[in-house]
Each structure stands twice: as structure tokens, then as C-alpha cells.
Design an enzyme around this catalytic site. Structure first.
Site, PDB file in Angstrom:
ATOM      1  N   TYR A  43       5.670  -8.031  15.767  1.00  0.00           N
ATOM      2  CA  TYR A  43       5.795  -6.836  14.921  1.00  0.00           C
ATOM      3  C   TYR A  43       6.567  -5.742  15.661  1.00  0.00           C
ATOM      4  O   TYR A  43       7.543  -5.188  15.141  1.00  0.00           O
ATOM      5  CB  TYR A  43       4.404  -6.352  14.541  1.00  0.00           C
ATOM      6  N   ARG A  93      27.127  -2.016   0.250  1.00  0.00           N
ATOM      7  CA  ARG A  93      27.834  -2.394  -0.990  1.00  0.00           C
ATOM      8  C   ARG A  93      27.724  -1.319  -2.062  1.00  0.00           C
ATOM      9  O   ARG A  93      28.657  -1.093  -2.824  1.00  0.00           O
ATOM     10  CB  ARG A  93      27.250  -3.710  -1.541  1.00  0.00           C
ATOM     11  N   ASP A 116       9.992  -7.308  -3.779  1.00  0.00           N
ATOM     12  CA  ASP A 116       8.823  -7.646  -2.956  1.00  0.00           C
ATOM     13  C   ASP A 116       8.505  -9.125  -3.189  1.00  0.00           C
ATOM     14  O   ASP A 116       8.560  -9.595  -4.326  1.00  0.00           O
ATOM     15  CB  ASP A 116       7.631  -6.761  -3.384  1.00  0.00           C
ATOM     16  N   SER A 155       7.522  -5.332   4.994  1.00  0.00           N
ATOM     17  CA  SER A 155       7.060  -5.880   6.274  1.00  0.00           C
ATOM     18  C   SER A 155       5.560  -6.120   6.175  1.00  0.00           C
ATOM     19  O   SER A 155       4.881  -5.452   5.394  1.00  0.00           O
ATOM     20  CB  SER A 155       7.313  -4.883   7.416  1.00  0.00           C
ATOM     21  N   LEU A 204      10.893  -0.799   3.081  1.00  0.00           N
ATOM     22  CA  LEU A 204       9.512  -0.772   3.591  1.00  0.00           C
ATOM     23  C   LEU A 204       8.949  -2.173   3.787  1.00  0.00           C
ATOM     24  O   LEU A 204       7.848  -2.325   4.313  1.00  0.00           O
ATOM     25  CB  LEU A 204       8.597   0.001   2.623  1.00  0.00           C
ATOM     26  N   PHE A 234       0.842  -1.212   0.000  1.00  0.00           N
ATOM     27  CA  PHE A 234       0.000   0.000   0.000  1.00  0.00           C
ATOM     28  C   PHE A 234       0.871   1.255   0.000  1.00  0.00           C
ATOM     29  O   PHE A 234       0.827   2.073  -0.940  1.00  0.00           O
ATOM     30  CB  PHE A 234      -0.936  -0.086   1.218  1.00  0.00           C
TER      31      PHE A 234
END
Ligand code: UDP
Length: 311
Positions: free
Chosen positions: A146, A107, A32, A76, A74, A12
Site C-alpha cells: 500500500y 485525453r 469502480d 484503492s 480515489l 466510503f
């Protein structure tokens, strides 16, 4: 043209960030595994030469060919329903996933921005929550997978900053809503809006006296964009301090949707549901000149229009 890697870019918030980066002329690589993100959030970008999608679990080591200037981490789960369903994945993405993303930044000599959460404050004993508050988290609670993953990740980011010289940022994101939230992610905004639009009972957990402060996604993205360019490494809260009880929130959704759904009271989905939450945004105001611009009513109207097309 800067090139960014966005982990969790199919989610989202991630997909809105990707849109913003592309609009600013950046090249973007999304990483993702689609465990909670959705390919359709990025469908409108397919075929663009400045956009790449890599389906990969960031908990497994990964590399990106070519130069990378910025890593936005991001990836999670973010909804209580999702992190209860995927507890180990949630812990892993905060720990292994965050370290893999940080190693990529090392890196590549890239800057790094980590999306943290107001959940680091747990069930807060200080109100509103400023970044200096250390929080009140139950490490062994259902939500701990979490909360502690994000707290560990913040610690890891600061360690890479202090000891490996990575140019890092941490944004603590408060409750955010808007277009592209999953209908079934279990959070209060999609739940209430879908229930109201379908004429089903609106499920208030507990007695509805717990509070949340809801921020519209466009405001959050503006805050992230500004933070990404600030020379500042400690956490920054981004959220809208318009605080409401969940019962009031249910009534607002009923009014804005014109629904006659009844409001019903149910058991909490998780124990340790925070009783109150409201960001102190002094730091974001002073450091970034940022403040939310979209009111709760306006943001909800836009979000309701989106959900109307989905239900
Ligand atoms: N909530 C609710 N009914 C629902 C979903 C959530 O009353 O159908 C409540 C939940 O107990 C919490 C608040 O709404 O107090 C926000 O929940 P959400 O899952 O959106 O996010 P949280 O802020 O808890 O991470």
C-alpha cells in the site's frame, strides 16, 4: 455544469465526494470495480440524470464518452485488512490504475486530484508529520504494497504534472471515519464500534500505546473540495490533529456507546504498524483556509448512530 469522473466512487470516501459534487451541481461518472467499494453507497443516486456508474477495474485501460473536466482518482484498497487480502490489486491500482486515470485526464484536458495517504510517511520518525517529511517506509514489509503503491502514484502524478502539463493535486488523507465505512473493513473505528455495540471484547493490538489522529469524513470532503479549486500541486495533508493512543480510543468508544465490553490485547495485525501519526495541517490552513470543524466526540457520535443501524 462541470463533469467529474470519480474512480473509487463507490467506496466510503468516494461516495461522500460524489454526494458533494452532485450537491454542487456537477455531473458525476463513478468508475469502480467494487472490490472494496459497495454499490449500496450509491443506491440513493440511481436514476438521477446527472449520475452514471461504470463497473470497471481502472487497472485496465478505459475511456469515458463526452467531456470530462475533473478526474478524482480515489480507487484503492485503504484498510490494512483489505490490502493484505489484495496485495497485487493494491500495487496495480496505485501504478496501472493511477496511470490510466492520468491518461484519461490528458485525453480530456481535465484537472486531476489524487487521494494519497498518511501511510506515505510510514512509521514516522518526525512528529507531527508535515508534507516536507519524506517518510520511513519498509518497502518489503506487509504494508509496503500500500505504502509504496501510493508513493509511486504520487511520483507518477508529479511526473505527469511536470512533464505533461497536467493540472494535478495530491491530498494526503489521514485516518478518516464516518458513515458508510464497511463494518468488516478491519479498521479500528468499525472494529471497536461494532465490538462495543455487540458486547464483544474490544481488540487493542499491541499495548495500545500507538497513536492515531482521527478525522470525520465531512471535514475531509470539505478539504478535498477546497484543494480541488486551489492552484497548488504539491501534497496537502488533510486530517484532524486530535491525537489519541489506541487504548484511549478504545475507552472513548466504550464510553460513547455505553458498552461494558472488556478491552483485550492482541498481536498486531501487521508488522511495522506506525507507532504514532498526527498531521501537521499548517499547509491546509494557510493555503485553503481549512481546519477540521467536527470534534472527535461529535464525529464518533454520528458514526456510532450509523453503525447501530448496521450491526
Ligand atoms: N487497531 C487495533 N485494533 C483493531 C484494529 C486496529 O488496535 O481491531 C490498531 C492498529 O494496530 C493501528 C490503529 O488501530 O495501530 C489504526 O489501525 P487501522 O487499521 O484503522 O488503520 P492504520 O492507521 O493502521 O492504517
Amino acid at each position: 455544469m462541470p463533469r467529474a469522473v470519480v474512480t473509487g466512487g463507490a467506496g466510503f470516501i468516494g461516495s461522500h465526494l460524489v454526494d458533494r459534487l452532485l450537491a454542487e451541481g456537477w455531473q458525476v461518472v463513478v468508475v469502480d470495480n467494487l472490490i472494496t467499494g459497495r454499490a449500496e453507497n450509491l443506491q440513493h443516486l440511481q436514476g438521477r440524470p446527472d449520475f452514471e456508474f461504470l463497473r470497471h477495474d481502472v487497472c485496465e485501460p478505459f475511456d469515458i464518452e463526452g467531456a470530462v473536466d475533473y478526474v478524482f482518482h480515489l480507487a484503492s484498497t485503504a484498510s490494512p485488512v483489505d490490502f493484505v487480502k489484495h496485495p497485487l490489486e493494491t500495487l496495480r491500482v496505485g501504478s496501472y490504475g493511477t496511470e490510466n486515470a492520468l491518461k484519461l485526464a490528458v485525453r480530456k484536458g481535465a484537472k486531476f486530484l489524487f487521494s494519497s495517504t498518511s501511510e506515505v510517511y510510514g512509521d514516522p520518525l518526525v512528529h507531527p508529520q508535515s508534507e516536507d517529511y519524506w517518510g520511513n517506509v519498509n518497502p518489503i514489509g506487509v504494508r509496503g504494497v500500500y505504502d509504496e503503491a501510493k508513493r509511486y502514484a504520487e511520483s507518477l502524478v508529479m511526473a505527469y504534472h511536470r512533464y505533461k502539463g497536467v493540472d494535478t493535486r495530491i491530498v494526503r488523507i489521514f485516518n478518516t471515519y464516518g458513515e458508510r465505512m464497511r463494518l468488516d473493513d478491519g479498521r479500528v473505528v468499525p472494529n471497536f464500534v461494532c465490538q462495543a455495540l455487540r458486547g464483544e471484547p474490544i481488540t487493542v493490538y499491541g499495548d495500545g500505546s500507538q497513536t492515531r489522529s482521527f478525522g470525520y469524513v465531512a471535514d475531509l470532503i470539505e478539504g478535498i473540495w477546497r484543494l480541488a479549486h486551489a492552484d497548488y500541486h504539491l501534497p496537502v495533508n488533510i486530517g484532524n490533529p486530535e491525537e489519541r493512543t489506541i487504548l484511549e480510543f478504545a475507552q472513548i468508544i466504550k464510553r460513547l456507546t455505553g458498552s461494558d465490553s472488556p478491552i483485550v490485547f492482541q498481536e498486531f495485525f501487521t508488522p511495522d504498524d506506525p507507532k504514532q501519526r498526527c498531521p501537521d495541517i499548517t499547509r491546509a490552513r494557510e493555503l485553503l483556509g481549512w481546519a477540521p470543524r467536527v470534534s472527535l466526540e461529535e464525529g464518533l457520535r454520528r458514526t456510532i448512530e450509523y453503525f447501530r443501524t448496521q450491526v
